[in-house]
Scaffold this motif. Structure first.
Motif, mmCIF file in Angstrom:
data_model
loop_
_atom_site.group_PDB
_atom_site.id
_atom_site.type_symbol
_atom_site.label_atom_id
_atom_site.label_comp_id
_atom_site.label_asym_id
_atom_site.label_seq_id
_atom_site.Cartn_x
_atom_site.Cartn_y
_atom_site.Cartn_z
ATOM 1 N N ARG A 366 0.450 -1.694 -0.104
ATOM 2 C CA ARG A 366 0.279 0.383 -0.409
ATOM 3 C C ARG A 366 0.300 1.854 0.264
ATOM 4 N N LEU A 367 2.213 1.436 0.212
ATOM 5 C CA LEU A 367 2.859 2.507 0.811
ATOM 6 C C LEU A 367 3.748 2.428 -1.357
ATOM 7 N N VAL A 368 3.962 1.914 -0.996
ATOM 8 C CA VAL A 368 4.293 1.725 -2.512
ATOM 9 C C VAL A 368 3.212 2.414 -3.801
ATOM 10 N N ASP A 369 2.652 2.109 -3.572
ATOM 11 C CA ASP A 369 1.090 2.760 -4.718
ATOM 12 C C ASP A 369 0.817 3.808 -3.912
ATOM 13 N N LEU A 370 0.899 4.600 -2.775
ATOM 14 C CA LEU A 370 0.264 5.458 -2.099
ATOM 15 C C LEU A 370 1.730 6.700 -2.613
ATOM 16 N N VAL A 371 3.358 5.909 -2.975
ATOM 17 C CA VAL A 371 4.223 7.171 -3.683
ATOM 18 C C VAL A 371 4.069 7.448 -4.489
ATOM 19 N N ALA A 372 3.540 6.693 -5.747
ATOM 20 C CA ALA A 372 2.951 6.071 -6.939
ATOM 21 C C ALA A 372 1.979 8.060 -7.517
ATOM 22 N N ASN A 373 1.261 8.213 -6.301
ATOM 23 C CA ASN A 373 0.111 8.991 -6.589
ATOM 24 C C ASN A 373 0.871 10.181 -6.723
ATOM 25 N N PRO A 374 0.834 10.750 -8.065
ATOM 26 C CA PRO A 374 1.375 12.170 -7.983
ATOM 27 C C PRO A 374 0.984 12.961 -6.754
ATOM 28 N N HIS A 375 -0.034 12.586 -6.681
ATOM 29 C CA HIS A 375 -0.904 13.588 -5.662
ATOM 30 C C HIS A 375 -0.317 13.783 -4.234
ATOM 31 N N VAL A 376 -0.364 12.589 -4.171
ATOM 32 C CA VAL A 376 0.288 12.726 -2.053
ATOM 33 C C VAL A 376 1.711 13.386 -1.739
ATOM 34 N N PRO A 377 2.363 14.237 -2.707
ATOM 35 C CA PRO A 377 3.030 14.678 -1.510
ATOM 36 C C PRO A 377 2.369 16.383 -1.149
ATOM 37 N N GLN A 378 1.729 16.724 -2.600
ATOM 38 C CA GLN A 378 0.685 17.648 -1.967
ATOM 39 C C GLN A 378 -0.384 17.624 -0.628
ATOM 40 N N ARG A 379 -0.994 16.312 -0.925
ATOM 41 C CA ARG A 379 -1.754 16.416 0.352
ATOM 42 C C ARG A 379 -1.393 15.903 1.882
ATOM 43 N N CYS A 380 -0.073 15.131 1.665
ATOM 44 C CA CYS A 380 0.848 14.857 2.437
ATOM 45 C C CYS A 380 1.181 17.095 3.240
ATOM 46 N N ALA A 381 1.438 17.665 2.576
ATOM 47 C CA ALA A 381 1.678 18.764 2.632
ATOM 48 C C ALA A 381 0.620 19.650 3.230
ATOM 49 N N ALA A 382 -0.098 19.583 2.237
ATOM 50 C CA ALA A 382 -1.842 20.308 3.519
ATOM 51 C C ALA A 382 -1.880 20.318 4.672
ATOM 52 N N VAL A 383 -1.829 18.800 5.417
ATOM 53 C CA VAL A 383 -1.943 17.644 6.065
ATOM 54 C C VAL A 383 -1.791 17.656 7.426
ATOM 55 N N ALA A 384 0.253 18.216 7.203
ATOM 56 C CA ALA A 384 0.919 19.108 7.805
ATOM 57 C C ALA A 384 0.552 20.201 8.127
ATOM 58 N N GLU A 385 0.361 21.153 6.831
ATOM 59 C CA GLU A 385 -0.269 22.712 7.302
ATOM 60 C C GLU A 385 -1.658 22.757 8.588
ATOM 61 N N GLN A 386 -2.434 21.642 7.834
ATOM 62 C CA GLN A 386 -3.241 20.599 9.186
ATOM 63 C C GLN A 386 -3.131 21.292 10.275
ATOM 64 N N PHE A 387 -2.523 19.744 10.705
ATOM 65 C CA PHE A 387 -2.339 19.520 11.736
ATOM 66 C C PHE A 387 -1.396 19.914 12.505
ATOM 67 N N PHE A 388 0.100 19.957 12.242
ATOM 68 C CA PHE A 388 1.057 20.205 12.767
ATOM 69 C C PHE A 388 1.732 21.850 12.106
ATOM 70 N N SER A 389 1.025 22.719 11.754
ATOM 71 C CA SER A 389 1.675 23.500 11.343
ATOM 72 C C SER A 389 2.351 24.546 12.512
ATOM 73 N N LEU A 390 3.374 25.416 12.703
ATOM 74 C CA LEU A 390 4.012 25.566 14.335
ATOM 75 C C LEU A 390 2.847 27.107 14.005
ATOM 76 N N GLU A 391 2.354 27.584 13.669
ATOM 77 C CA GLU A 391 1.908 28.941 13.813
ATOM 78 C C GLU A 391 0.072 28.607 13.856
ATOM 79 N N SER A 392 0.166 27.307 13.805
ATOM 80 C CA SER A 392 -0.997 26.761 13.677
ATOM 81 C C SER A 392 -1.337 27.030 15.084
ATOM 82 N N GLY A 393 -0.257 26.559 16.145
ATOM 83 C CA GLY A 393 -0.167 25.283 16.727
ATOM 84 C C GLY A 393 0.109 26.910 18.217
ATOM 85 N N VAL A 394 1.011 27.849 17.565
ATOM 86 C CA VAL A 394 1.156 28.962 17.977
ATOM 87 C C VAL A 394 -0.115 30.032 18.883
#
Length: 406
Positions: A366-394
């Motif tokens: 399943r991980l290999v399939d995720l890596v093959a999806n060209p949209h996943v990197p931007q999705r990961c970055a968006a999720v990081a912004e939603q949950f783990f952004s330093l600015e959001s924590g502040v």
């Protein structure tokens, strides 16, 4: 150790207490990174406890002093004492109470923000003596971590004392900060909090997404690079990580393993060899915190497994936000904070139920399939912004300060 820096006159200054050193990477990334932003418009007094070996580094000490002063943070470094353990900690607490009381009275501080349990003892005493508002930033179930880590027996006196204090912290706190929703759900079941649950805000361990961001990936000679970052011992199941790489090799024979770790290289090599992995397929290297984003840019996917113990319900691994910020999907496991819900719910990774050979095989597939999806990197970055952004924590901390009159 003397007070370092001075600031102008700001309204409603706050006392922040950390038992972690500001001269070490954790203090810089998880304390100072927040305080520099929180000090905009208000002065913050910071008490930290510095190890003698760190304090001896004059260059680093002066750098941190300049940084805190420039940000408007008044730094009050105290000495950290390690031995004998209980007496040394008691002495540190006494010193913290004395300095904290002077600061509260001298600067008319209204809020004491305690990061974890030892600072919370200091803050609780200050609240009893002066009536300041008390924020218990608990960072996890510390007493249970000591038991799960094999440091204390569950039926021992130290554990009972720590849980007694935990109860007092939670009942006395004007606001509680938890790293995970899973920990909040657990606390809601504590009998003594029935009808007495304090206000709680969930703020996970955040990442500086201006640094941990998507970068151009270098061309891989071998096509697929699995990445591992950070500690491999204590809470981590590195043997399962090795088995994961073995499963990956069956699907991608040309894959390589990039491991970033500071001081466990002998242990890691021994685990790789025991798992039947040729060291020729592995790049094992140390990197400073500043260098980690550059190394992550070389990875196609990340992997880490944390022992799913009771105390880990309250944990939010820093590396998860960092991996996702860099656009890298992850393979991890269930039973650790909110990690599984984020990975599976947001489709940015895989969370295993167990570490059986079949689970690893399916998870890697399943991980290999995720890596093959060209949209996943931007999705990961968006999720990081939603949950783990330093600015959001502040921003969440600022709202807490505001509600408490700060």
């Amino acid at each position: 150790m003397a007070t370092i820096a001075s600031v102008g006159s700001y309204q409603v200054p706050i006392l922040y207490i950390s038992y972690d050193s500001m001269l070490e990477p954790l203090g810089q990334s998880q304390v100072l990174a927040y305080l520099k932003r929180l000090a905009v418009g208000r002065s913050i007094h910071l008490i930290s406890f510095e190890k003698p070996s760190d304090w001896a580094n004059l260059v680093e000490r002066e750098r941190i002093a300049r940084d805190t002063a420039a940000a408007g943070v008044v730094w009050h470094p105290l000495g950290y004492h390690k031995w004998p353990s209980a007496l040394a900690t008691a002495w540190d607490i006494a010193c913290g109470i004395a300095v904290g009381l002077w600061l509260v009275l001298r600067h008319r501080l209204r809020i004491v923000h305690a990061r974890s349990y030892v600072p919370a003892v200091i803050a609780l005493v200050l609240k009893r003596l002066t009536g300041v508002r008390f924020i218990f930033d608990m960072r996890g179930f510390w007493a249970d971590e000591r038991v799960d880590g094999g440091l204390w027996p569950r039926d021992g006196r130290m554990y009972r004392v720590a849980k007694w204090f935990e109860r007092r912290f939670l009942l006395a706190a004007d606001h509680v900060v938890s790293l995970t929703h899973a920990a909040v759900r657990e606390m809601e079941q504590f009998p003594y909090l029935k009808g007495a649950m304090p206000p709680v805000t969930v703020i996970p361990t955040c990442a500086d997404l201006s640094r941990f961001c998507i970068q151009a990936k270098p061309d891989h000679e071998h096509g697929f690079v699995l990445g591992y970052v950070g500690s491999a011992g204590t809470w981590y199941q590195f043997d399962a990580v090795v088995a994961c790489f073995v499963a990956l090799l069956k699907q991608r024979p040309q894959a390589r393993f990039l491991i970033i770790n500071r001081n466990e290289h002998d242990y890691i090599r021994a685990q790789l060899t025991a798992g039947g992995v040729s060291l020729d397929l592995v790049e094992l290297r140390a990197a400073s915190h500043a260098e980690v984003p550059m190394q992550m840019a070389r990875m196609d996917a990340g992997v880490f497994f944390i022992k799913p113990l009771f105390s880990k319900q309250a944990s939010a691994p820093t590396k998860l936000g960092e991996f996702l910020g860099c656009g890298i999907p992850c393979l991890a496991n269930r039973g650790v904070g909110d990690m599984a819900e984020i990975l599976e719910g947001e489709e940015v990774g895989i969370a295993l139920d167990d570490f059986s050979a079949e689970s690893l095989r399916v998870g890697v597939e399943r991980l290999v399939d995720l890596v093959a999806n060209p949209h996943v990197p931007q999705r990961c970055a968006a999720v990081a912004e939603q949950f783990f952004s330093l600015e959001s924590g502040v921003a969440r901390y600022q709202r807490i300060y505001g509600r408490l009159g700060g």
